[in-house]
Scaffold this motif. Structure first.
Motif, short mmCIF file in Angstrom:
data_model
loop_
_atom_site.label_atom_id
_atom_site.label_comp_id
_atom_site.label_asym_id
_atom_site.label_seq_id
_atom_site.Cartn_x
_atom_site.Cartn_y
_atom_site.Cartn_z
N ALA A 1 0.70 -1.29 -0.13
CA ALA A 1 -0.11 0.00 -0.02
C ALA A 1 0.88 1.33 0.20
O ALA A 1 0.48 2.29 -0.64
CB ALA A 1 -1.01 -0.03 1.30
N THR A 2 1.92 1.06 0.66
CA THR A 2 2.71 2.47 0.93
C THR A 2 3.52 2.67 -0.46
O THR A 2 3.77 3.84 -0.89
CB THR A 2 3.81 2.25 1.88
OG1 THR A 2 3.39 2.12 3.06
CG2 THR A 2 4.86 3.26 2.13
N ASP A 3 3.73 1.62 -1.38
CA ASP A 3 4.14 1.83 -2.57
C ASP A 3 3.31 2.72 -3.65
O ASP A 3 3.86 3.46 -4.39
CB ASP A 3 4.36 0.35 -3.40
CG ASP A 3 5.51 -0.39 -2.74
OD1 ASP A 3 6.35 0.19 -2.02
OD2 ASP A 3 5.52 -1.54 -3.18
N THR A 4 2.05 2.70 -3.18
CA THR A 4 1.12 3.59 -3.97
C THR A 4 0.98 4.84 -3.64
O THR A 4 0.14 5.80 -4.19
CB THR A 4 -0.46 2.89 -3.92
OG1 THR A 4 -0.85 2.99 -2.80
CG2 THR A 4 -0.01 1.48 -4.60
N VAL A 5 1.59 5.54 -2.49
CA VAL A 5 1.43 6.85 -1.96
C VAL A 5 2.12 7.89 -2.71
O VAL A 5 3.24 7.75 -2.79
CB VAL A 5 1.86 6.70 -0.50
CG1 VAL A 5 1.64 8.27 0.13
CG2 VAL A 5 1.04 5.73 0.56
N GLY A 6 1.20 8.84 -3.24
CA GLY A 6 1.86 9.72 -3.97
C GLY A 6 3.05 9.78 -4.83
O GLY A 6 2.86 8.67 -5.79
N ASP A 7 4.18 10.22 -4.84
CA ASP A 7 5.41 10.09 -5.56
C ASP A 7 6.48 9.81 -4.70
O ASP A 7 6.44 9.90 -3.48
CB ASP A 7 5.43 11.28 -6.69
CG ASP A 7 5.46 12.78 -6.00
OD1 ASP A 7 6.13 12.79 -5.04
OD2 ASP A 7 4.82 13.54 -6.44
#
Length: 284
Positions: free
Chosen positions: A97-103
Motif C-alpha cells: 500500500a505504501t508503494d502507491t502513496v503519492g510520488d
C-alpha cells in the motif's frame, strides 16, 4: 499564498511535545511530514496560532521487532517503510500500500503517523492498517493508551485522538508468510484512490485459512469487508469462490458520490477490485 502568522515550536521529546500541544489548545496543529498541513496553511484553509513540529523526535522513527508484532514509529517516512526488511517479511500488505502513496518526493517526506492522524478516507494506509488489526499508540496529558484501528477512525478526517494527544506508534501484528495485495483504482498516476482494496490471506494447501480485507474510500472511514472474509475462510482459493466472496465487498460500506465517481460506480469498483486483489494475494 502566504500562510497566516503562527507561533512555531520544535520540541525535542514526546513529553515536551504533549505539553506544548496541550497548552496550545484547539488552535494548535501538529506538523509531521507536512504533506497535508503545509498546502492547507498556504491556501489559508487553516490558520492555527501554534504549529508543533515533530521532526526532531527521533524516538518516533523506525520499525522495531516487538515479539508478535512490529512497532512502527509515527514519524517513520513512507520511504523507510518501503525499504524496511521487517515490514517486507511480516507486514507485506503495508509495504504494498505504501508503494502507491503519492510520488517519491512525498514518500520521502510524508510519515506513517501523519497519514493516519490526517484520516483522509481516500488515503492509502488507513484500510491496510484496519485490515491488519493494527493498534495505534496515543500519548497525551493523561498518559499512553492503545486504540484498535477499528476504533481510531471515527469520521471524515476525524480520529479518536483526544485534545493534546499525539499518535506516537503503530503496532502491527506479524502476518509472516501471508499473501498480500493492494489494488488501487485512480484516474491518473499519483492521485488519491477512487476505490482501493487491501487484502492479506493465509492460504494452506490451496485453502484459505484466514482472510483480512479492507476498503479505501468506500465511506467516511476505512471499511472492513467482513462479508468477503467470511465467504473466503475455509474454502479453496479458486476463481469461483473468490468471485462469490467479492460480490459481498460493499456490504456495510457507505460510498459517496462526488466529482470522481458516484456511489453506484464505487460499489461496482469495490467488487471488481476485491476479486482482483484476493486473486493476486492467493497467488503471492
Amino acid at each position: 499564498m502566504i500562510p497566516a502568522a503562527f507561533d512555531y515550536v520544535a520540541p525535542s521529546t514526546v513529553d515536551e511535545a504533549v505539553r506544548v500541544l496541550a497548552e496550545g489548545g484547539e488552535d494548535a496543529k501538529v506538523l509531521a511530514g507536512g504533506q497535508s498541513l503545509l498546502p492547507v496553511l498556504r491556501m489559508r484553509l487553516a490558520a492555527p496560532t501554534l504549529v508543533v513540529d515533530l521532526s526532531g523526535l527521533t524516538e518516533l522513527t523506525g520499525v522495531h521487532d516487538d515479539g508478535d508484532s512490529l512497532l512502527i514509529g509515527a514519524m517513520t517516512t513512507h520511504h523507510e517503510v518501503q525499504r524496511d526488511h521487517l515490514v517486507r517479511e511480516h507486514a507485506a500488505l503495508l509495504r504494498l500500500a505504501t508503494d502507491t502513496v503519492g510520488d517519491p518526493q512525498i514518500r520521502h517526506r510524508g510519515t506513517v503517523g501523519g497519514a493516519l492522524a490526517h484520516a483522509d478516507p481516500a488515503g492509502d494506509l488507513l484500510a491496510p492498517v484496519l485490515a491488519l488489526d493494527a493498534v495505534l499508540v496515543c500519548t497525551g496529558p493523561a498518559g499512553t493508551r492503545e486504540v484498535p484501528a477499528a476504533e481510531f477512525f471515527t469520521d471524515y478526517f476525524t480520529t479518536a485522538l483526544e485534545p493534546g494527544e499525539l499518535l506516537t506508534h503503530v503496532r502491527v501484528p506479524k502476518l509472516t508468510g501471508w499473501g498480500a495485495h493492494y489494488e488501487k483504482f485512480n484516474r491518473v498516476a499519483q492521485a488519491w484512490s477512487i476505490v482501493a482494496v487491501a487484502v492479506a490471506l493465509e492460504v494452506v494447501d490451496g485453502v484459505v485459512r484466514a482472510a483480512r480485507v479492507g476498503l479505501t474510500n468506500m465511506g467516511p472511514t476505512p471499511v472492513r469487508a467482513r462479508g468477503v472474509e467470511e465467504e473466503l475462510v475455509g474454502r479453496p482459493a479458486t476463481a469461483e469462490w473468490i468471485r462469490a466472496a467479492a460480490a459481498r465487498a460493499a456490504e456495510g460500506a457507505h460510498p459517496t458520490s462526488d466529482g470522481n465517481a458516484d456511489a453506484e460506480y464505487r460499489t461496482h469498483l469495490a467488487r471488481v477490485l476485491t476479486e482482483r486483489a484476493v486473486t493476486a494475494a492467493a497467488r503471492a
